[in-house]
Write a protein that holds these residues in place. Sequence first.
Motif, PDB file in Angstrom:
ATOM      1  N   ALA A 263      48.468  35.766  44.290  1.00 11.02           N
ATOM      2  CA  ALA A 263      48.565  35.481  45.721  1.00 11.02           C
ATOM      3  C   ALA A 263      48.487  36.753  46.563  1.00 11.02           C
ATOM      4  N   GLY A 264      48.429  37.900  45.903  1.00 12.25           N
ATOM      5  CA  GLY A 264      48.303  39.157  46.623  1.00 12.25           C
ATOM      6  C   GLY A 264      49.363  40.160  46.202  1.00 12.25           C
ATOM      7  N   VAL A 265      49.339  41.309  46.849  1.00 15.16           N
ATOM      8  CA  VAL A 265      50.262  42.397  46.512  1.00 15.16           C
ATOM      9  C   VAL A 265      51.703  41.929  46.701  1.00 15.16           C
ATOM     10  N   GLY A 266      52.534  42.166  45.665  1.00 15.93           N
ATOM     11  CA  GLY A 266      53.934  41.790  45.708  1.00 15.93           C
ATOM     12  C   GLY A 266      54.220  40.363  45.284  1.00 15.93           C
ATOM     13  N   SER A 267      53.197  39.613  44.883  1.00 13.20           N
ATOM     14  CA  SER A 267      53.379  38.186  44.578  1.00 13.20           C
ATOM     15  C   SER A 267      53.204  37.849  43.116  1.00 13.20           C
ATOM     16  N   GLY A 268      53.133  38.842  42.239  1.00 13.33           N
ATOM     17  CA  GLY A 268      52.964  38.570  40.823  1.00 13.33           C
ATOM     18  C   GLY A 268      51.537  38.205  40.467  1.00 13.33           C
TER      19      GLY A 268
ATOM     20  N   ASP B  63      53.584  36.858  35.521  1.00 12.44           N
ATOM     21  CA  ASP B  63      54.662  37.820  35.770  1.00 12.44           C
ATOM     22  C   ASP B  63      55.067  37.763  37.237  1.00 12.44           C
ATOM     23  N   HIS B  64      56.163  38.458  37.561  1.00  7.90           N
ATOM     24  CA  HIS B  64      56.660  38.508  38.934  1.00  7.90           C
ATOM     25  C   HIS B  64      56.572  39.935  39.459  1.00  7.90           C
ATOM     26  N   GLY B  65      55.497  40.627  39.056  1.00  3.71           N
ATOM     27  CA  GLY B  65      55.342  42.032  39.388  1.00  3.71           C
ATOM     28  C   GLY B  65      54.668  42.279  40.707  1.00  3.71           C
ATOM     29  N   CYS B  66      53.907  43.385  40.755  1.00  2.53           N
ATOM     30  CA  CYS B  66      53.368  43.867  42.029  1.00  2.53           C
ATOM     31  C   CYS B  66      52.132  43.107  42.500  1.00  2.53           C
ATOM     32  N   GLY B  67      51.575  42.230  41.652  1.00  2.42           N
ATOM     33  CA  GLY B  67      50.422  41.441  42.078  1.00  2.42           C
ATOM     34  C   GLY B  67      49.117  42.217  42.044  1.00  2.42           C
ATOM     35  N   ILE B  68      48.027  41.520  42.379  1.00  2.00           N
ATOM     36  CA  ILE B  68      46.688  42.116  42.342  1.00  2.00           C
ATOM     37  C   ILE B  68      46.026  41.901  43.695  1.00  2.00           C
ATOM     38  N   PRO B  69      45.499  42.938  44.322  1.00  2.00           N
ATOM     39  CA  PRO B  69      44.780  42.759  45.592  1.00  2.00           C
ATOM     40  C   PRO B  69      43.580  41.831  45.406  1.00  2.00           C
ATOM     41  N   ALA B  70      43.254  41.083  46.446  1.00  2.00           N
ATOM     42  CA  ALA B  70      42.171  40.105  46.360  1.00  2.00           C
ATOM     43  C   ALA B  70      40.844  40.755  46.003  1.00  2.00           C
ATOM     44  N   ASP B  71      40.579  41.969  46.524  1.00  2.00           N
ATOM     45  CA  ASP B  71      39.293  42.605  46.250  1.00  2.00           C
ATOM     46  C   ASP B  71      39.179  43.121  44.820  1.00  2.00           C
TER      47      ASP B  71
ATOM     48  N   ALA C 297      41.494  24.348  41.512  1.00  2.00           N
ATOM     49  CA  ALA C 297      42.889  24.323  41.977  1.00  2.00           C
ATOM     50  C   ALA C 297      43.013  24.922  43.377  1.00  2.00           C
ATOM     51  N   ASN C 298      42.171  25.912  43.685  1.00  2.00           N
ATOM     52  CA  ASN C 298      42.203  26.555  45.004  1.00  2.00           C
ATOM     53  C   ASN C 298      41.392  25.806  46.050  1.00  2.00           C
ATOM     54  N   GLY C 299      40.767  24.685  45.656  1.00  2.00           N
ATOM     55  CA  GLY C 299      40.005  23.883  46.616  1.00  2.00           C
ATOM     56  C   GLY C 299      38.680  24.478  47.015  1.00  2.00           C
ATOM     57  N   LYS C 300      38.103  25.335  46.177  1.00  2.00           N
ATOM     58  CA  LYS C 300      36.869  26.018  46.560  1.00  2.00           C
ATOM     59  C   LYS C 300      35.683  25.063  46.742  1.00  2.00           C
ATOM     60  N   PRO C 301      35.432  24.104  45.833  1.00  2.00           N
ATOM     61  CA  PRO C 301      34.280  23.206  46.044  1.00  2.00           C
ATOM     62  C   PRO C 301      34.353  22.476  47.385  1.00  2.00           C
TER      63      PRO C 301
END
Length: 624
Positions: free
Chosen positions: A474-479, A420-428, A193-197
């Motif tokens: 999608a990152g911090v603040g993006s759920g 969820d629509h919470g604080c999100g998860i950092p990419a690392d 879905a993210n187009g990685k290949p």
Amino acid sequence: MPQAAPPRQDVFRNLVENLSDYAILLLDRNGVVTSWNRGGQHIIGHEPAEIIGSHVSRLFTEEAVSQQWPQKALELATRHGRMEDEGWRVRRDGSRFWASVVITSLQAGDEIIGFAKIIRDTTDAMRQVEKLHQSEQTFRLLVQNVKDYAIIMLDTEGHVGSWNEGAATINGYRSDEIVGRHFSAFYPPEDIANGKPARLLRIARTEGRVQEEGWRVRKDQSLFWAEVTLTAVYDQHRDLRGFAKVTRDLTERKRLEDIESSARRMNEFLAVLAHELRNPLAPISSAMSILARAPDDAQLVRAHVGIVTRQLRHLTHLVDDLLDVGRISAGRFVLRRAVIPIRDVIAAGIEASRPLLEEKRQRVVLGEDQPDFFVYGDLTRLAQVMTNLLLNASKFSPDDAPITITVELAGKMGRIRVADHGCGIPADLLTRIFDLFVQAERPGQTTAGGLGIGLSLCRSIVELHGGSVVASSAGVGSGSTFTVRLPAVNEIPTGKAAPAVSTGESRRILVVDDNRDAADSLGLLLQMSGHAVEIAYGGVMALQKVSTFAPDVAFIDLAMPDMDGIELLQELRNYSHLGKTRIYALTGFSENTTQARQVGFDGHLIKPVDIDALLQEIVEPRHG
């Protein structure tokens, strides 16, 4: 006076007679030599007086003469007007040379009066080709038999073109199941879905090479941690020919790294554990002191009993998670499996999470028109997964925020997403969020509280059910979104794979295909299944083979340069000893199948061939 120019036919005759690189001879309709040029003397050694009047079979080996190949070659030239051949020929001194031969029929009106035959000595070229072929075959065998690395070739668009034994071991696919498919089949849905290949192909194309590590998907949908190197392959003109992809399974190494990382965090965990256990004990202790001082105040008693009940529930949840982690680590985690609808799993998870959700006034939103599929698993443990995911979403979301659950069914795998629509998860942190004792941070505080074992426990339970769970954000603040993948079932699985087709009997089989790799690999598979196999790389070679080999079954490629499959079929039907041979067309185009039946094939098989279906067809033919 100037001399008159010689007639054009004399010029042409002189040119032919003086050519030394080609033996050009004329034969009468019976195959007797009637003319012999200088090239014949140079290549084969005979003077004209020694060979003119002799039958052309004098130039063939004893084996070819015994198989009546000289006469058959003239018959083929008579039928088709022209015939090309390669093979050993004999010089005057008895030595052999590899010859490239073209025979053309000569006609006067509708009558064939003879043949023109051109012979070229290609011994050196043949030896170079054979040497190159042997070198390529040695390299191919070396790559094919490597078991610790998946070594495959992709075309310029990323479709699998070759498949070695290591790839079959690591990824689980047979060659005929994966060759031709896009290499994105090895990636989790989230990466696709993210187009990685496609992104990796672009990087390899522009930079020449890309190396990375990440999760990959086996045929059985299980995940493994892979180190992948993707290298662009160019020809001598710097045109892109495809990509070489080398994959190594590092799941065990990652597991050991995870264990080491877990051990390093153990001291931190023990400190957090003490803190988390004291957290519920403090309000329980205070509530009990208040109850002891004011036992007759009904309103005060109800309020503080509620506090004790909530904190005891929280404490019980912590202890249960700790015990489950210990059971999993010790291999004592028992699943009580049954076929259960996924709606029951979701309902049980929501019900267990309701107290905390209501406390924060959060609501669960279910997607519309969701499929209801069945899984073979432990309802209590799968509900525990849903509960942990919902509590995690609640913890990292603000009050009054919605939490969405969607269900999908894709083939034999079901997906449950908790968003969820919470604080999100950092990419690392995305790749480590399921590791034991890892906790995310919320803005304004070090961690969100808890032991950091809930998501790790979710992953362990899901993997014990043959599934996987991944996080995306999608990152911090993006759920955040957590996706659980579980095998869907219609009935209780037996746990036994279907047995491979057993032929029971050996057959004599002829494989005809101008693609040497395709012919060799199919022939090897048939030999490994107990059959006697002969391989021909073209129509003419096939006719030579059947002179001494009468196959029970023949598989013929339709598109070949020297003689197409239909022409070869017609030739084979003229051989009386092949009357009982079943002849099948091999084609890469389904639209050829009707034509194949109409011209007399006993059946057809579409490339890439399903080897189990092929073996079954050999013994129990169903086509016709």
